[in-house]
Design an enzyme around this catalytic site. Structure first.
Site, PDB file in Angstrom:
ATOM      1  N   HIS A 124       4.767  36.267 -54.305  1.00 18.70           N
ATOM      2  CA  HIS A 124       5.016  35.016 -55.027  1.00 18.70           C
ATOM      3  C   HIS A 124       4.183  33.848 -54.521  1.00 18.70           C
ATOM      4  CE1 HIS A 124       8.068  32.487 -57.329  1.00 18.70           C
ATOM      5  NE2 HIS A 124       7.673  33.430 -58.146  1.00 18.70           N
TER       6      HIS A 124
ATOM      7  N   LYS B 139       1.154  31.170 -53.954  1.00 16.49           N
ATOM      8  CA  LYS B 139       0.185  30.491 -54.815  1.00 16.49           C
ATOM      9  C   LYS B 139      -0.711  29.699 -53.886  1.00 16.49           C
ATOM     10  CE  LYS B 139       4.245  30.111 -57.464  1.00 16.49           C
ATOM     11  NZ  LYS B 139       5.107  31.117 -57.015  1.00 16.49           N
TER      12      LYS B 139
ATOM     13  N   ASP C 183     -14.026  28.957 -48.649  1.00 18.25           N
ATOM     14  CA  ASP C 183     -14.981  29.038 -47.536  1.00 18.25           C
ATOM     15  C   ASP C 183     -14.310  29.134 -46.166  1.00 18.25           C
ATOM     16  OD1 ASP C 183     -17.051  28.878 -49.353  1.00 18.25           O
ATOM     17  OD2 ASP C 183     -17.412  26.733 -49.058  1.00 18.25           O
TER      18      ASP C 183
END
Ligand SMILES: [Zn+2]
Length: 212
Positions: free
Chosen positions: A150, A152, A157
Site C-alpha cells: 500500500h 505510495k 536519483d
C-alpha cells in the site's frame, strides 16, 4: 611497528576517513542555500495544462482549453519526478494516472533506470498503467504477499523522496484530499531507499522466497 599495530592504525585511518566523508557530505548539504529541499504538496490539484512540462513549447502556444502558465501541486509533482537524471524507484499501490505514466515513460526513454514495484491485485484493473510501462520495457515487479503493498513513494536519483497518501491515479490527483511530502533530507531518504531495495529483492521473480 608490529603487524597488529599497523592493522589497528590502518583501521583507525579508514574509520576516520569514512567519518570525515560523511561529515563533509552532511556539511555540504547544510551549506546549500536554504538547506535540503523540502516541499509539501496538497491535493486535489487545480486543473491546469502541463504540456509545457513535457515539451519545450511555451505554455502560450498550447491550444487546449485548460488554464496555462499556472503552477499547481500536480505540475510541481511532475517536475520533481522529471528531475531524475539516473534513476527512479517507484513503489505505488495504484497507478492509472496518464500524466504520471507519461512522465515515467519519458524518463525511461531518456535512459533513466526506472523500477516500479506495485500491488499484484491492482495491476490488472482497467486503466492501470502497469501494462503500458511493461510494454515500454520498464522493469515492474508485483508484490505477491497476501497483504496490500500500500506504499505510495518514489525515490529520485537516490536523493529525493516523494511520499504521502497520493496514489498515482486521476481521482487522487484531481478529486481526493491527499498530501505529498518532497524531501532531500538524507535521514529520511536513506530508509526509503533501503525499504525499496528490501521489497524489490523480496519480489525478485527469479528467486521468490515463500511469504509468511
Ligand atoms: Zn494546454
Amino acid at each position: 611497528m608490529s603487524l597488529m599495530w599497523t592493522v589497528k592504525v590502518l583501521g583507525l585511518g579508514v574509520v576516520a576517513l569514512s567519518l570525515s566523508v560523511e561529515l563533509l557530505s552532511r556539511l555540504l548539504h547544510r551549506l546549500r542555500p536554504g538547506g535540503p529541499l523540502n516541499e509539501a504538496l496538497f491535493f486535489p490539484s487545480e486543473l491546469a495544462c502541463v504540456e509545457h512540462i513535457f515539451t519545450s513549447l511555451s505554455p502560450r502556444s498550447c491550444l487546449c482549453p485548460l488554464p496555462h502558465g499556472v503552477e499547481t501541486s500536480f505540475s510541481r509533482l511532475l517536475r520533481r519526478i522529471l528531475s531524475a537524471t539516473s534513476s527512479l524507484d517507484l513503489c505505488v499501490f495504484a497507478f492509472s494516472n496518464m500524466g504520471l505514466s507519461r512522465a515515467v515513460l519519458a524518463l525511461h526513454s531518456r535512459g533513466v533506470t526506472v523500477r516500479v514495484l506495485t500491488d499484484k491485485d491492482y495491476t490488472a484493473i482497467p486503466g492501470s498503467q502497469i501494462g503500458v510501462l511493461r510494454k515500454a520495457g520498464i522493469c515492474v515487479r508485483c508484490d505477491a504477499s497476501p497483504v496490500h503493498m500500500h506504499h505510495k513513494f518514489a525515490v529520485v536519483d537516490g536523493r529525493l523522496l516523494i511520499t504521502g497518501s497520493l496514489n498515482w491515479t486521476l481521482a487522487a490527483v484531481q478529486s481526493n484530499m491527499e498530501n505529498v511530502l518532497v524531501t532531500e533530507e538524507p535521514d529520511l531518504v536513506r530508509p526509503y531507499v533501503k525499504e525499496f531495495l528490501r521489497l524489490w529483492e523480496r519480489n525478485d521473480p527469479g528467486q521468490m522466497p515463500p511469504h509468511e
